[in-house]
Every structure is written in C-alpha cells, then in structure tokens.
Design an enzyme around this catalytic site. Structure first.
Site, PDB file in Angstrom:
ATOM      1  N   HIS A  72       0.854  -1.194   0.000  1.00 52.94           N
ATOM      2  CA  HIS A  72       0.000   0.000   0.000  1.00 52.94           C
ATOM      3  C   HIS A  72       0.892   1.248   0.000  1.00 52.94           C
ATOM      4  O   HIS A  72       1.950   1.260   0.639  1.00 52.94           O
ATOM      5  CB  HIS A  72      -0.911  -0.017   1.226  1.00 52.94           C
ATOM      6  CG  HIS A  72      -2.004   1.012   1.148  1.00 52.94           C
ATOM      7  ND1 HIS A  72      -1.763   2.344   1.409  1.00 52.94           N
ATOM      8  CD2 HIS A  72      -3.302   0.914   0.807  1.00 52.94           C
ATOM      9  CE1 HIS A  72      -2.900   3.018   1.234  1.00 52.94           C
ATOM     10  NE2 HIS A  72      -3.843   2.176   0.872  1.00 52.94           N
ATOM     11  N   GLU A 137      -3.855   2.137  -7.561  1.00 53.57           N
ATOM     12  CA  GLU A 137      -4.233   3.242  -6.673  1.00 53.57           C
ATOM     13  C   GLU A 137      -3.266   4.404  -6.884  1.00 53.57           C
ATOM     14  O   GLU A 137      -2.191   4.438  -6.262  1.00 53.57           O
ATOM     15  CB  GLU A 137      -4.133   2.800  -5.212  1.00 53.57           C
ATOM     16  CG  GLU A 137      -5.091   1.704  -4.818  1.00 53.57           C
ATOM     17  CD  GLU A 137      -5.388   1.776  -3.330  1.00 53.57           C
ATOM     18  OE1 GLU A 137      -6.548   1.993  -2.976  1.00 53.57           O
ATOM     19  OE2 GLU A 137      -4.457   1.643  -2.535  1.00 53.57           O
ATOM     20  N   GLY A 143      -7.367   9.254  -0.488  1.00 56.62           N
ATOM     21  CA  GLY A 143      -7.736  10.070   0.666  1.00 56.62           C
ATOM     22  C   GLY A 143      -7.855  11.551   0.371  1.00 56.62           C
ATOM     23  O   GLY A 143      -7.843  12.371   1.285  1.00 56.62           O
TER      24      GLY A 143
HETATM   25  P1  PGA Z   1      -9.468   6.218  -0.037  1.00 58.85           P
HETATM   26  O1  PGA Z   1      -8.347   5.131   0.327  1.00 58.85           O
HETATM   27  O2  PGA Z   1     -10.638   5.460  -0.612  1.00 58.85           O
HETATM   28  O3  PGA Z   1      -9.792   6.870   1.288  1.00 58.85           O
HETATM   29  O4  PGA Z   1      -8.877   7.142  -1.022  1.00 58.85           O
HETATM   30  C1  PGA Z   1      -8.011   4.103  -0.550  1.00 58.85           C
HETATM   31  C2  PGA Z   1      -6.842   3.343  -0.015  1.00 58.85           C
HETATM   32  O5  PGA Z   1      -6.012   3.903   0.704  1.00 58.85           O
HETATM   33  O6  PGA Z   1      -6.685   2.147  -0.314  1.00 58.85           O
END
Ligand code: PGA
Length: 211
Positions: A72, A137, A143
């Site tokens: 991540h 991602e 976030g």
């Molecule tokens: P988010 O997070 O949906 O709050 O952007 C996704 C993640 O960190 O996997």
C-alpha cells in the site's frame, strides 16, 4: 463476473464496539473487509483481509484471514522497498493467502513507467502469479476526494492487463456515485478506504458495483 470490493478500514474505528457495529452492518455485502490487526480476532468471516504482513514464517499471521494487502502506498511512503514488497508477496502466496498488491504513481509521475516497474519488481519470477489481485491506486487520488477518472484509470488498467492477466481493481477516493464507472469499464472491483467507514455509503458502493 462477480466484482471484488475491499473495505480498507486502516486504523479505524476507535473501539471494539464500534468495529463490531460497522462489521454487523456491512457483513451481508460479503465484501472483503480489512480491519486493523487489533480487531481481526473479533470477526469470524470468510472474506477477512489483513492490512499488511511480515515475511518471516513464524508468527506472521492471524490465521483467520484470506487476503492480505501488500505494498500500500502508505507503507511505501514509510520506506517499504520493492524488495520488501516482493518478500511479503511471496510469503502471502506461500501461506496460501491471496495478496492484494497495490501500485500507483505519485502526482506528476509517469503512471505507465512507475506502475509497470512496481509490478515487474514484485511479480517477476513469482509462482501462482495469477492469484495476485492488483489494485491500481494513484497515490495522488488516495484520501484526497480527487479520484482518477474512470477513463484515465482504464488506460492504466489496459496496459497492466496487456502484461499481467490478473484481476485489477481501482482505488483512490472511491464513492458510491462513481463506483459503476469503473466496474462497467472493465475493472474487477474496487479498493475503498474512507468511504468504507460509512456503512450506508459502503453498502451503496457494493450495490452499484454490480457485485
Ligand atoms: P481512499 O483510500 O478510498 O480513502 O482514497 C483508498 C486506499 O487507501 O486504499
């Protein structure tokens, strides 16, 4: 095809009671749920996921999980190298679990170059390659409320798919209004952070994804 929706609770909620409450609301979705490690023992559920793993065999896992997130961006930001990620991914596969490998570029970086580098270093020479679920991602979308448009994300999905015939998810500020845009276009599911802490919103996300 059934979509894979993952709820990454990160270090939330604040107490066992809150965690149980949220879990009881969302368990009927059969989504993959990643609570913090300290809550994993609270749940008897077929689709539990750990947020990270240690690569040594002993004491690595709470044994009730089926999935494990690896690489991540929030861990990469804390110094996790490609080498560590590869060790973790191999350990997860060796334990018979399913890795969810997160990849993505930072703002201003070339997504193709970064994503393919990350995938090549983590997956090269790995057995059971197809078992790994890839989550695209973009770091700048996590976030922030600033999600990557489905069209743009789909370009990345396509060049990943051309090299790795794995399931591919999108993650980064997912909410229920945009969910279907990604799943319709060919993503196999979504990795949801912030919005997974709101039971109603998360249930909508799962519904809209066409799970
Ligand atoms: P988010 O997070 O949906 O709050 O952007 C996704 C993640 O960190 O996997």
């Amino acid at each position: 095809m059934k979509k894979i929706i993952i709820a990454n609770w990160k270090m939330n909620p604040d107490s066992d009671e809150e965690a149980k409450k949220l879990f009881n609301f969302v368990k009927k979705t059969k989504a993959v749920i990643c609570p913090p490690f300290s809550y994993l023992h609270l749940f008897d559920y077929n689709f539990l996921c750990a947020q990270d793993v240690f690569w040594e065999e002993k004491g690595a896992f709470t044994d009730n999980v089926k999935y494990v997130i690896v690489g991540h961006s929030e861990r990469r930001a804390m110094g996790e190298t490609e080498e560590i990620i590869k060790k973790k991914l191999k350990a997860v596969l060796k334990a018979g679990l399913i890795p969810i490998l997160c990849v993505g570029e930072k703002k201003g970086q070339d997504s193709k170059k970064i994503v393919l580098n990350q995938l090549n270093s983590a997956l090269k020479g790995v057995k059971n390659l197809k078992k790994t679920i890839i989550a695209y991602e973009p770091v700048w979308a996590i976030g922030t409320g600033n999600f990557c448009s489905a069209d743009k994300a789909n370009k990345v999905r396509k060049f990943i798919k051309a090299k790795f015939d794995n399931k591919i998810l999108y993650g980064g500020s997912v909410n229920s209004k945009i969910t279907a845009d990604y799943t319709k276009i060919g993503f196999d599911g979504l990795l949801v952070g912030g919005a997974s802490l709101d039971a109603k919103e998360f249930i909508k996300i799962v519904k809209n994804a066409g799970i």
